[in-house]
Each structure stands twice: as structure tokens, then as C-alpha cells.
Design an enzyme around this catalytic site. Structure first.
Site, PDB file in Angstrom:
ATOM      1  N   ARG A  51     -37.736  57.856  95.457  1.00 43.77           N
ATOM      2  CA  ARG A  51     -38.522  56.071  96.381  1.00 43.77           C
ATOM      3  C   ARG A  51     -38.555  56.351  97.468  1.00 43.77           C
ATOM      4  O   ARG A  51     -39.013  56.535  98.265  1.00 43.77           O
ATOM      5  CB  ARG A  51     -37.888  55.799  95.648  1.00 43.77           C
ATOM      6  CG  ARG A  51     -38.679  53.912  95.737  1.00 43.77           C
ATOM      7  CD  ARG A  51     -38.221  53.011  94.630  1.00 43.77           C
ATOM      8  NE  ARG A  51     -38.327  51.459  95.981  1.00 43.77           N
ATOM      9  CZ  ARG A  51     -37.476  51.070  96.253  1.00 43.77           C
ATOM     10  NH1 ARG A  51     -36.276  50.507  96.311  1.00 43.77           N
ATOM     11  NH2 ARG A  51     -38.357  49.729  96.287  1.00 43.77           N
ATOM     12  N   THR A  61     -25.063  63.681  91.275  1.00 41.53           N
ATOM     13  CA  THR A  61     -24.296  64.414  89.429  1.00 41.53           C
ATOM     14  C   THR A  61     -23.231  62.814  89.467  1.00 41.53           C
ATOM     15  O   THR A  61     -23.205  62.359  90.649  1.00 41.53           O
ATOM     16  CB  THR A  61     -23.805  65.333  90.200  1.00 41.53           C
ATOM     17  OG1 THR A  61     -22.679  65.255  89.266  1.00 41.53           O
ATOM     18  CG2 THR A  61     -22.870  65.093  91.322  1.00 41.53           C
ATOM     19  N   ASP A  70     -21.014  63.198  88.459  1.00 41.98           N
ATOM     20  CA  ASP A  70     -19.289  63.258  88.006  1.00 41.98           C
ATOM     21  C   ASP A  70     -18.431  62.921  89.627  1.00 41.98           C
ATOM     22  O   ASP A  70     -17.516  63.280  89.305  1.00 41.98           O
ATOM     23  CB  ASP A  70     -18.959  65.670  88.288  1.00 41.98           C
ATOM     24  CG  ASP A  70     -19.989  65.878  87.103  1.00 41.98           C
ATOM     25  OD1 ASP A  70     -19.651  64.896  85.769  1.00 41.98           O
ATOM     26  OD2 ASP A  70     -20.047  67.012  86.764  1.00 41.98           O
ATOM     27  N   ARG A  72      -5.166  52.198  65.145  1.00 47.39           N
ATOM     28  CA  ARG A  72      -5.070  53.724  65.688  1.00 47.39           C
ATOM     29  C   ARG A  72      -4.959  54.002  66.994  1.00 47.39           C
ATOM     30  O   ARG A  72      -5.543  53.711  67.440  1.00 47.39           O
ATOM     31  CB  ARG A  72      -7.079  54.171  64.895  1.00 47.39           C
ATOM     32  CG  ARG A  72      -7.056  53.634  63.229  1.00 47.39           C
ATOM     33  CD  ARG A  72      -8.916  54.004  63.153  1.00 47.39           C
ATOM     34  NE  ARG A  72      -9.016  54.639  61.438  1.00 47.39           N
ATOM     35  CZ  ARG A  72     -10.327  53.686  61.076  1.00 47.39           C
ATOM     36  NH1 ARG A  72     -11.073  53.853  61.353  1.00 47.39           N
ATOM     37  NH2 ARG A  72      -9.806  54.622  59.808  1.00 47.39           N
ATOM     38  N   GLY A 119      -7.534  49.856  80.381  1.00 49.82           N
ATOM     39  CA  GLY A 119      -6.780  49.794  80.694  1.00 49.82           C
ATOM     40  C   GLY A 119      -5.805  50.851  79.385  1.00 49.82           C
ATOM     41  O   GLY A 119      -5.080  50.839  78.294  1.00 49.82           O
ATOM     42  N   HIS A 161     -23.580  62.612  76.394  1.00 53.46           N
ATOM     43  CA  HIS A 161     -24.507  62.666  77.348  1.00 53.46           C
ATOM     44  C   HIS A 161     -25.171  61.050  77.094  1.00 53.46           C
ATOM     45  O   HIS A 161     -26.277  60.508  78.429  1.00 53.46           O
ATOM     46  CB  HIS A 161     -26.288  62.896  76.999  1.00 53.46           C
ATOM     47  CG  HIS A 161     -26.091  64.837  77.208  1.00 53.46           C
ATOM     48  ND1 HIS A 161     -24.828  65.381  76.587  1.00 53.46           N
ATOM     49  CD2 HIS A 161     -25.757  65.435  77.771  1.00 53.46           C
ATOM     50  CE1 HIS A 161     -24.814  66.951  77.137  1.00 53.46           C
ATOM     51  NE2 HIS A 161     -25.715  66.326  78.151  1.00 53.46           N
TER      52      HIS A 161
HETATM   53  O1  F6P Z   1     -23.048  67.968  86.005  1.00 53.54           O
HETATM   54  C1  F6P Z   1     -22.865  66.261  84.833  1.00 53.54           C
HETATM   55  C2  F6P Z   1     -23.276  66.619  83.152  1.00 53.54           C
HETATM   56  O2  F6P Z   1     -22.793  66.089  82.837  1.00 53.54           O
HETATM   57  C3  F6P Z   1     -21.388  67.491  83.807  1.00 53.54           C
HETATM   58  O3  F6P Z   1     -20.341  66.298  83.170  1.00 53.54           O
HETATM   59  C4  F6P Z   1     -20.945  67.849  81.926  1.00 53.54           C
HETATM   60  O4  F6P Z   1     -19.908  68.477  81.813  1.00 53.54           O
HETATM   61  C5  F6P Z   1     -22.392  68.307  82.203  1.00 53.54           C
HETATM   62  O5  F6P Z   1     -23.366  68.091  83.406  1.00 53.54           O
HETATM   63  C6  F6P Z   1     -23.492  68.933  81.076  1.00 53.54           C
HETATM   64  O6  F6P Z   1     -24.301  69.833  81.145  1.00 53.54           O
HETATM   65  P1  F6P Z   1     -26.210  69.816  80.222  1.00 53.54           P
HETATM   66  O7  F6P Z   1     -26.521  68.597  80.054  1.00 53.54           O
HETATM   67  O8  F6P Z   1     -26.639  70.735  81.099  1.00 53.54           O
HETATM   68  O9  F6P Z   1     -25.088  70.046  78.923  1.00 53.54           O
END
Ligand code: F6P
Length: 325
Positions: free
Chosen positions: A23, A128, A130, A165, A188, A255
Site C-alpha cells: 500500500r 520476513t 525471521d 508437564r 517466561g 505456519h
Molecule cells: O522465512 C520465513 C519462514 O517462515 C521460516 O521461519 C521457516 O523456516 C520457513 O519460512 C518455512 O518456509 P515454507 O513456508 O516454505 O515451509
């Protein structure tokens, strides 16, 4: 030469906030009298000519949406010279003379080679979850992903506590431990295993034993997917082998961390870097990523984002260690 028409695309793993970034690129383009075309499915769409004009209306009502309206892909074909040649021809057909790439290092590596071969300038935005890109304090999607992970950790703690657990929770991050360290500290966690620092199986067992002595009945161990001891299933199996009486469960968040409505922080970062990217292109920049460092927009060469490692601060590692005793 001033740019008249640019293409914008998202590539690699999607991240919450990518839409806010698209956007900002489109509206920034309109502001600077540059036409913006959307390229669907990253480099794959570029090769196939899956390209369409965007206007202010095409990015209405998306700032709050997760995923990417331009869709994303990891293109194998673009890694070949033939694939890149096809992509160049498509861009020429559409009169596109510059690109904004929203993605990570794989995306920027492709863009850099593409410039060397065909002279099409690209400015990148750090998209990303990450947070593994050198040259920006945070990446688009990271804050949302951490909060998603945190919400899950809090919930798991409830059931871990009820059943006495030990839970091994795997979070994403590829080779980076950022999501693990931040969600682990804020959740934590008793133990946080990240690739940046070594935590052996014996260290894990020692911490769990110490916890027992302090009358702790449950524990949360966060395992970054790239940890050198293995993924959460592997780490849990190694621990179980040595301490068979533990009631162990494994949860892989997976995911779920990539989806959802972006946090305000991600929307702002996405909007700032999106505008900075189009403005950088208009000013003649290329092969750089727009990032934010100490709350200021910066441009970092792709060369640096690709080759330099972004470390986790020692302070965070120490904090995790001190708070887990
Ligand atoms: O780079 C983002 C990411 O979600 C990473 O954390 C993970 O290792 C990878 O992509 C997973 O990729 P895909 O969705 O192709 O399995």
C-alpha cells in the site's frame, strides 16, 4: 533517467505487514507521479508476465490484512539465467524500469544478480517474520509473529501447569533465534534454545532438575527450529532418553506464526520502509534495502544484508539466562 513505471512484488515466505508495505509503495508512487504495477507470485509472476496496473483503490482496505494480496512464491526458475532473461523481457513488455522487492535475503540476492545482468534497479523492503536481516532493527512481520507465538505459549503454559508437564515448543526463524528469544523471554520460558548460543541436552536436564528442587511442577522449553541440538521433537526425544520419568509433550507452532492481522508496529515499519523504497528508487538508488535503525530510515546495500550476520544481543541472551534460574 527518471523512472516512469515500477513493479512491486512480494517474494519468499509471506509475513504480516506485507500488504501495508504494498500500500505504501503504491500510494508513494502516486505521490511521486510514478506508475506502479503489481507483480503476482514474486519472480515466478515476473517470468510469466503476471503483471497488472495498481491504483490507490487497489490497495484500499488491506493495511489490516495478513498474507499478501500479490501472493508469494520461491522461484526456482529465476535462479537460472534463462528464467531471468524471460523476466527481463516481460518487464520490457510492460515498460517497467525499476522494482520494489518485499522479501528476505533470497529475494535480494536474486535482485542483485538481475541488476548485474540487465540493469533493472531494485530497492528492497525487509519482509520476513525471521528478523534475520542485517541493517534493520526489525523486519516486517516479526512483531506479529512473536505475539502470535506468545499467545500460544501462554495457553500452553496453562495446560502444562494443570498436568505437571514439560512442553517443548518449536518456533520458526530458520537459522535465527530471534522469534525464540523474544517470545521465550516474554512468555517466561524456563529454557530457550537458539542457534546463536549453545544449550546442550545436559544443560536442559540440569535446568529442569533445578526447577524440580524449587518445586516447579511444569516447564516450557522454547526451541528455535534452527537450534543445533535439533528440532523440538529431536530435543524432546534426547531428553526423554536420559530422564524417562518426565511427562513430555511437543508443540510445533509452525505456519500459524506467518498469518494474522499485523500489529501496529509491523504496519508502521511496513509503511515507512515501503515509502522509503519507492522514494529511494525515484532518487536513483539500487541494490539497497530500506530499513529502520534506531527509529530512523536507512538504506543498506544488499551486499551487506546478504553477507553480514545479524546477531542477537548478548544482553537478551543474558536476560533469558538470568530470568530462568
Ligand atoms: O522465512 C520465513 C519462514 O517462515 C521460516 O521461519 C521457516 O523456516 C520457513 O519460512 C518455512 O518456509 P515454507 O513456508 O516454505 O515451509
Amino acid at each position: 533517467m527518471s523512472l516512469k513505471r515500477i513493479g512491486v512484488f512480494t517474494s519468499g515466505g509471506d509475513a504480516p505487514g506485507m500488504n501495508a508495505c504494498i500500500r505504501a509503495v503504491v500510494r508513494g508512487g502516486i505521490y511521486h507521479n510514478v506508475e506502479v504495477y503489481g507483480i503476482k507470485r514474486g519472480y515466478d509472476g515476473m517470468i510469466k508476465g503476471n503483471i497488472y496496473p495498481m491504483d490507490s483503490h487497489s490497495v484500499s482496505n488491506i493495511v489490516q490484512k495478513g498474507g499478501t494480496i500479490l501472493k508469494s512464491a520461491r522461484s526456482m526458475e529465476f535462479m537460472t539465467p534463462e528464467g531471468r532473461k524471460k523476466a527481463y523481457q516481460q518487464l520490457k513488455n510492460f515498460d517497467i524500469d525499476g522494482l520494489v522487492a518485499i522479501g528476505g535475503n533470497g529475494t535480494f540476492t536474486g535482485a542483485k544478480i538481475f541488476y548485474e545482468e540487465f540493469g533493472i534497479p531494485t530497492v528492497g523492503c525487509p519482509g520476513t517474520i525471521d528478523n534475520d536481516l542485517y541493517g534493520t532493527d526489525f523486519t516486517i512481520g516479526y512483531d506479529t509473529a512473536v505475539n502470535t507465538a506468545l499467545e500460544a505459549i501462554d495457553k500452553i503454559r496453562d495446560t502444562a501447569d494443570s498436568h505437571n508437564r514439560v512442553f517443548f515448543i518449536e518456533v520458526m526463524g530458520r537459522d535465527s533465534g530471534y522469534i525464540a528469544i523474544q517470545s521465550g523471554i516474554s512468555g517466561g520460558a524456563e529454557i530457550i534454545m537458539v542457534p546463536e548460543t549453545r544449550t546442550s541436552i545436559d544443560d536442559v536436564i540440569e535446568t529442569l532438575e533445578k526447577g524440580k528442587l524449587k518445586h516447579k511442577t511444569s516447564a516450557i522449553v522454547i526451541v528455535a527450529e534452527g537450534d543445533e541440538e535439533g528440532n523440538a521433537n529431536q530435543v524432546a526425544a534426547k531428553v526423554k532418553e536420559k530422564v524417562s520419568d518426565l511427562d513430555i509433550k511437543v508443540t510445533i507452532l509452525g505456519h500459524i506464526q506467518r498469518g494474522g492481522s499485523p500489529t501496529s508496529k509491523d504496519r508502521i515499519l511496513a509503511s515507512r520502509t515501503g515509502l522509503a523504497a519507492i522514494e529511494g528508487l525515484v532518487q536513483g538508488m539500487k541494490n539497497v534495502m530500506a530499513g529502520v535503525v534506531n527509529d530512523e530510515v536507512v538504506y543498506v546495500p544488499f551486499e551487506d544484508t546478504i553477507t553480514k550476520h545479524k546477531p542477537i544481543s548478548d544482553d537478551l541472551i543474558r536476560l533469558a539466562h538470568v530470568l530462568s534460574i
